[in-house]
Design a protein around this motif. Structure first.
Motif, PDB file in Angstrom:
ATOM      1  N   PHE A   1      -9.618   6.383   1.999  1.00 55.93           N
ATOM      2  CA  PHE A   1      -9.254   5.178   1.236  1.00 55.93           C
ATOM      3  C   PHE A   1      -8.593   4.140   2.126  1.00 55.93           C
ATOM      4  O   PHE A   1      -7.933   4.459   3.110  1.00 55.93           O
ATOM      5  CB  PHE A   1      -8.405   5.502   0.002  1.00 55.93           C
ATOM      6  N   CYS A   2      -8.827   2.878   1.770  1.00 57.54           N
ATOM      7  CA  CYS A   2      -8.413   1.731   2.573  1.00 57.54           C
ATOM      8  C   CYS A   2      -7.696   0.721   1.693  1.00 57.54           C
ATOM      9  O   CYS A   2      -7.748   0.785   0.478  1.00 57.54           O
ATOM     10  CB  CYS A   2      -9.637   1.013   3.147  1.00 57.54           C
ATOM     11  N   ARG A   3      -7.065  -0.236   2.365  1.00 53.03           N
ATOM     12  CA  ARG A   3      -6.593  -1.400   1.612  1.00 53.03           C
ATOM     13  C   ARG A   3      -7.555  -2.556   1.884  1.00 53.03           C
ATOM     14  O   ARG A   3      -8.229  -2.577   2.928  1.00 53.03           O
ATOM     15  CB  ARG A   3      -5.174  -1.763   2.022  1.00 53.03           C
TER      16      ARG A   3
ATOM     17  N   ALA B   1      -6.007   8.858   3.870  1.00 51.62           N
ATOM     18  CA  ALA B   1      -5.752   7.484   4.310  1.00 51.62           C
ATOM     19  C   ALA B   1      -6.605   7.122   5.522  1.00 51.62           C
ATOM     20  O   ALA B   1      -6.787   7.922   6.438  1.00 51.62           O
ATOM     21  CB  ALA B   1      -4.278   7.321   4.653  1.00 51.62           C
ATOM     22  N   CYS B   2      -7.118   5.921   5.532  1.00 54.73           N
ATOM     23  CA  CYS B   2      -7.896   5.390   6.649  1.00 54.73           C
ATOM     24  C   CYS B   2      -6.981   5.247   7.869  1.00 54.73           C
ATOM     25  O   CYS B   2      -5.860   4.753   7.751  1.00 54.73           O
ATOM     26  CB  CYS B   2      -8.475   4.029   6.262  1.00 54.73           C
ATOM     27  N   LYS B   3      -7.481   5.653   9.033  1.00 52.83           N
ATOM     28  CA  LYS B   3      -6.627   5.578  10.228  1.00 52.83           C
ATOM     29  C   LYS B   3      -6.581   4.163  10.785  1.00 52.83           C
ATOM     30  O   LYS B   3      -5.717   3.807  11.556  1.00 52.83           O
ATOM     31  CB  LYS B   3      -7.175   6.523  11.294  1.00 52.83           C
ATOM     32  N   ARG B   4      -7.554   3.391  10.361  1.00 49.93           N
ATOM     33  CA  ARG B   4      -7.653   2.033  10.897  1.00 49.93           C
ATOM     34  C   ARG B   4      -6.699   1.077  10.173  1.00 49.93           C
ATOM     35  O   ARG B   4      -5.900   0.397  10.804  1.00 49.93           O
ATOM     36  CB  ARG B   4      -9.102   1.575  10.700  1.00 49.93           C
ATOM     37  N   CYS B   5      -6.738   1.038   8.841  1.00 52.94           N
ATOM     38  CA  CYS B   5      -5.900   0.057   8.129  1.00 52.94           C
ATOM     39  C   CYS B   5      -4.597   0.674   7.621  1.00 52.94           C
ATOM     40  O   CYS B   5      -3.750  -0.034   7.081  1.00 52.94           O
ATOM     41  CB  CYS B   5      -6.673  -0.571   6.974  1.00 52.94           C
ATOM     42  N   LYS B   6      -4.454   1.986   7.827  1.00 49.84           N
ATOM     43  CA  LYS B   6      -3.211   2.676   7.454  1.00 49.84           C
ATOM     44  C   LYS B   6      -2.653   2.209   6.093  1.00 49.84           C
ATOM     45  O   LYS B   6      -1.547   1.646   6.029  1.00 49.84           O
ATOM     46  CB  LYS B   6      -2.152   2.473   8.539  1.00 49.84           C
TER      47      LYS B   6
ATOM     48  N   GLY C   1      -9.090  -5.822   3.245  1.00 54.45           N
ATOM     49  CA  GLY C   1      -8.790  -6.423   4.534  1.00 54.45           C
ATOM     50  C   GLY C   1      -9.052  -5.460   5.674  1.00 54.45           C
ATOM     51  O   GLY C   1      -8.995  -5.842   6.834  1.00 54.45           O
ATOM     52  N   CYS C   2      -9.323  -4.207   5.353  1.00 58.36           N
ATOM     53  CA  CYS C   2      -9.619  -3.228   6.412  1.00 58.36           C
ATOM     54  C   CYS C   2     -10.853  -3.682   7.175  1.00 58.36           C
ATOM     55  O   CYS C   2     -11.808  -4.197   6.604  1.00 58.36           O
ATOM     56  CB  CYS C   2      -9.871  -1.843   5.803  1.00 58.36           C
ATOM     57  N   GLY C   3     -10.797  -3.501   8.469  1.00 57.26           N
ATOM     58  CA  GLY C   3     -11.907  -3.951   9.297  1.00 57.26           C
ATOM     59  C   GLY C   3     -13.130  -3.052   9.244  1.00 57.26           C
ATOM     60  O   GLY C   3     -14.170  -3.387   9.815  1.00 57.26           O
ATOM     61  N   SER C   4     -13.021  -1.924   8.570  1.00 53.76           N
ATOM     62  CA  SER C   4     -14.178  -1.028   8.559  1.00 53.76           C
ATOM     63  C   SER C   4     -15.304  -1.619   7.709  1.00 53.76           C
ATOM     64  O   SER C   4     -15.089  -2.527   6.919  1.00 53.76           O
ATOM     65  CB  SER C   4     -13.773   0.344   8.022  1.00 53.76           C
ATOM     66  N   ARG C   5     -16.480  -1.072   7.899  1.00 49.68           N
ATOM     67  CA  ARG C   5     -17.655  -1.618   7.225  1.00 49.68           C
ATOM     68  C   ARG C   5     -17.481  -1.552   5.704  1.00 49.68           C
ATOM     69  O   ARG C   5     -17.024  -0.526   5.188  1.00 49.68           O
ATOM     70  CB  ARG C   5     -18.885  -0.802   7.629  1.00 49.68           C
TER      71      ARG C   5
END
Ligand SMILES: [Zn+2]
Length: 353
Positions: free
Chosen positions: A36-38, A67-72, A40-44
């Motif tokens: 899961f992301c918030r 939790a997504c590791k990218r957008c935390k 604005g996350c840069g993932s696709r």
């Protein structure tokens, strides 16, 4: 407010997701990745049919997402989280509030709740609560019209609406806690021309704008009111403010409305108070609303008493026209500067009640 999946409008949140709207206040899980992301996350961006929406990270976790590791998503606090905590503390004014409760409220750890709060407010949640309590008490004691106004304050504590947590607005600056410590406030006074029940007005202003506009029986009483409201500020007469005073007097007399509108204001209050004071400024001259109308129009029909309390704590009379709010059936109810003055102001505006 916990945004729960039921209250999220899917069309809207999907658009926000696609637009990568960083201010959007929800989380989304992608069933194909289990992450899961918030927004604005840069993932696709996910496919819509693989997407689920959540109000808090906790909800997303409970549904089995990590939790997504990218957008935390668990480390980012929603913009309205502080306002939400303030609103909660204001309602729980007489009860100690545990950090764990605040954390749960905003879907974060107790530690994060404390840190974020302190960062934004310059005070811990318990300090904030104490300040609100002291403020309310001071207002109660100061107010001559104890009957109505105190009743309004008291009643306000019992309000339990959750609706007003919806919108983030202003934030209480840390300096609010100190009664204006370290601040310079200039003032000017003048007698209102008709010398009727309005008597003297005082305009107090910081470099940011008008922070105090009161009505009093004498220039001494007017100045005393300012000093009492900002006991820790550096207060001095400032003749250049006579222009502002004149503008306010014109506004009262029915002319110069536009100009008065442009006087900058420096309002200090909780997120909730600021919201009410904003709504007051939108009531046109010559009109009145009841407390319950105002509450309903603000989208919080169950907060009538809290709205009344915010009106009663307004520091900038006339320009933040709390006098335009009346009781059911047009009764004048209370006014911080005296009911007779309220009557006079409404009469000058030609308000029908
Ligand atoms: Zn992400």
């Amino acid at each position: 407010m916990m945004i729960n999946a039921n209250t999220l409008d899917e069309e809207t949140v999907w658009r926000q997701l696609v637009a990568r709207d960083r201010n959007a206040e929800f989380f989304y899980g992608v069933s194909t990745t289990g992450v899961f992301c918030r927004p604005g996350c840069g993932s696709r961006p996910p496919l819509r049919e693989n997407t689920r929406f959540f109000g808090t990270p906790a909800d997303a976790r409970a549904a089995g997402f990590r939790a997504c590791k990218r957008c935390k998503p668990e480390e980012t606090v929603r913009p309205s989280a502080v306002a939400q905590m303030c609103a909660y503390l204001e309602r729980q004014i007489d009860k100690p509030v545990r950090l764990a409760t605040l954390g749960k409220l905003i879907g974060m750890s107790p530690f994060t709740a404390q840190r974020v709060f302190k960062q934004a407010m310059g005070a811990t949640p318990s300090q904030y609560q104490r300040a609100i309590r002291a403020n309310a008490l001071r207002n109660q004691l100061r107010d001559g019209e104890t009957n109505v106004t105190t009743a309004i304050y008291d009643a306000g504590y019992g309000s339990s609406s959750r609706a007003y947590e919806k919108t983030p607005l202003g934030m209480t600056p840390g300096r609010f806690l100190a009664g204006g410590r370290g601040e310079k406030i200039g003032f000017a006074t003048a007698e209102s021309s008709d010398a009727g029940p309005l008597g003297w007005i005082i305009v107090g202003s910081t470099e940011r704008g008008v922070c105090w506009l009161a009505l009093a029986d004498s220039p001494e009483a007017a100045e005393a009111s300012l000093r009492e409201e900002f006991p820790a500020a550096e207060i001095a007469s400032d003749p250049t403010l006579q222009k502002a005073v004149a503008t306010v007097l014109e506004r009262i007399a029915g002319g110069g409305g536009k100009q008065a509108q442009n006087l900058p204001l420096d309002l200090r209050g909780t997120a909730f108070q600021l919201r009410v004071w904003q709504a007051l400024q939108e009531i046109p001259a010559g009109e009145t609303k009841t407390y319950s109308q105002l509450a309903a129009e603000m989208g919080m029909p169950n907060s009538t008493r809290a709205v009344a309390r915010a009106c009663a704590t307004n520091r900038v009379s006339v320009l933040v026209p709390c006098h335009r709010v009346v009781g059911v059936s047009g009764s004048l109810t209370g006014y911080r500067w005296g009911v007779e003055r309220k009557r006079q102001l409404l009469k000058a505006e030609g308000a029908r009640r």
